[in-house]
Design a protein around this motif. Structure first.
Motif, short mmCIF file in Angstrom:
data_model
loop_
_atom_site.label_atom_id
_atom_site.label_comp_id
_atom_site.label_asym_id
_atom_site.label_seq_id
_atom_site.Cartn_x
_atom_site.Cartn_y
_atom_site.Cartn_z
N VAL A 161 79.70 -17.53 28.88
CA VAL A 161 78.42 -18.18 29.12
C VAL A 161 78.57 -19.69 29.16
N ALA A 197 73.67 -16.31 31.02
CA ALA A 197 72.94 -16.07 29.77
C ALA A 197 71.66 -15.32 30.03
N GLU A 198 71.04 -15.50 31.25
CA GLU A 198 69.79 -14.83 31.59
C GLU A 198 70.01 -13.39 32.05
N PRO A 236 76.48 -20.96 32.56
CA PRO A 236 75.24 -20.78 31.79
C PRO A 236 74.24 -19.82 32.44
N ARG A 268 81.92 -13.65 24.82
CA ARG A 268 80.67 -13.86 25.54
C ARG A 268 80.28 -15.34 25.54
N HIS A 269 80.47 -16.00 24.38
CA HIS A 269 80.14 -17.42 24.31
C HIS A 269 81.01 -18.23 25.27
#
Length: 444
Positions: free
Chosen positions: A115, A122-123, A119, A111-112
């Protein structure tokens, strides 16, 4: 406390790591490092983290799919999700579907990565889940749309194709092999004094020896020191014995020489002959005993010798005595030996054959590996069960001791000792056609 007690106490508390302690410490250190590195690699590999390019593709696909599906009315979103399905990812949307479970901890790194590439995801509360854990595992999950519905996705290729298998095994084996080699070198260094001690012990008795250097762990130093003390004691014993033998030989030969002079005054021929025979037997006994017991201190040095000429000369001496002798072999054959000792050994074998058979054949076979001397006769031979026993000192097969037999039974043991000093082998065997064959092999 007395001085002796203080010294004993110091020995007890003195830090000293023995051989076993060093080996255990080396193995323990190797195991700890290897376990730590392997565990680290295993944990990192077990996180099922995709490669950067895979994370980038997934992130880009999710961003595009999320935007396109969100722009469509609710009636068209399911079809749009189906149209966004590719060879790598399957997409699905349905309003009534519940949200996926929270993200699995094992896939947090994935996931990191996703994201990090996009980015904006992430929301969207992106969630990942591992399906069918094992070799054919796949990753599934979902992203939340702006209206609160969820767009589901699933990888169509097994997760093990991403990062595990051969790569993981190689990464785990490389540090293990490196640490095993390092541990082996450390253990070899710790045991080097033991190898030096083994070499010194194996060569002990071949000549003068220097003390073995006392090095290594405490246990090894104690063993080396004990060996050096033992070596010194044995050398002193040999030196004392050699001096005693020289004195005994001198003291015995002097009265024998006087007896031989006094026999000339005996007028009875039969008695004089008997006395001369007894004196000759005593001289032969003394000579054989000194030759056997004084062999370790023989100062003769090896020299390049023509053994064919030496053997032919021995046979010429046999013929000069009116006995039957035959030499078979090359005219010249040079080898580095102790010539006097070799002549004594061949002479003992030849005399033994003449005593029991009256004739002898001495043959030489030369090969690149060494030279073989064969002394053969046609006498009665030796019983098979006694072939090894006759090489022991003071063993006589003629226990009745007839009058024409002299010596202490040291002829063959002297030969065996000389051959052993030269690094060769002595073999006794009965000939099929009768008689005895003594084969003496000396390496070049």
């Amino acid at each position: 406390m007395t001085d002796a007690g203080q010294r004993a106490l110091k020995r007890l508390v003195r830090p000293s790591i023995g051989l076993i302690g060093q080996i255990v410490a080396i193995l323990l250190l190797t195991m700890v490092i290897e376990f730590g590195v392997s565990t680290l690699l295993y944990e990192r590999a077990s996180q099922f983290a995709v490669r950067d390019d895979e994370a980038r593709r997934l992130a880009e696909h999710l961003v595009i799919a999320r935007r396109l599906v969100a722009e469509q009315p609710a009636s068209n979103r399911a079809q749009m999700a189906e149209d966004l399905t590719t060879e790598r990812y399957a997409m699905h949307w349905q309003r009534a579907l519940p949200p996926p479970p929270p993200i699995a901890p094992a896939l947090d790194s994935m996931r990191h990565q996703v994201v990090e590439w996009e980015p904006s995801l992430a929301e969207s509360d992106i969630r990942l889940r591992l399906l069918r854990p094992g070799r054919s595992s796949v990753v599934s999950g979902g992203v939340r749309l702006t209206d609160g519905s969820w767009l589901y996705f699933r990888t169509l290729e097994p997760i093990h194709n991403l990062n595990l298998a051969a790569e993981r095994i190689a990464l785990a084996l490389i540090p293990a092999l490196a640490l095993m080699i390092l541990g082996g070198l450390l253990i070899r260094h710790a045991l080097r004094p033991m190898r030096q001690l083994a070499v010194a012990a194996d060569s002990f008795g071949d000549g003068a020896h220097e003390p073995v250097p006392e090095a290594g762990p405490a246990d090894v130093r104690r063993v080396v020191a004990a060996f050096n003390r033992m070596q010194a004691r044995i050398q002193r014993l040999i030196a004392d014995r050699t001096q005693a033998l020289a004195a005994v030989g001198h003291d015995l030969r002097t009265p024998l020489a006087r007896l031989r002079l006094r026999t000339e005054r005996v007028t009875d021929t039969e008695i004089r002959t008997a006395i001369d025979h007894d004196i000759a037997e005593m001289e032969a006994m003394v000579a054989s005993l000194l030759a056997f017991l004084g062999g370790d201190s023989d100062p003769e040095q090896p020299a390049l010798t023509d053994v064919a000429v030496l053997a032919a000369t021995l046979i010429d001496g046999v013929e000069d005595r009116g006995l039957e002798g035959c030499y078979v072999g090359p005219d010249h054959c040079e080898i580095t030996v102790r010539p006097t000792a070799l002549k004594r050994a061949l002479g003992n074998l030849v005399d033994n054959a003449l005593h029991y058979a009256g004739s002898v054949t001495l043959a030489i076979d030369s090969t690149p590996a060494g030279v073989t001397f064969r002394v053969e006769d046609d006498g009665p031979g030796i019983p098979d069960e006694a072939l090894r026993r006759v090489l022991d000192p003071f063993v006589r097969l003629d226990t009745a001791r007839p009058r024409d037999t002299v010596g202490f039974g040291l002829g063959l043991p002297i030969v065996a000792r000389i051959v052993d000093t030269e690094g060769g082998t002595l073999t006794l065997a009965n000939r099929r056609e009768g008689g005895l064959r003594a084969a003496m092999f000396l390496p070049r």
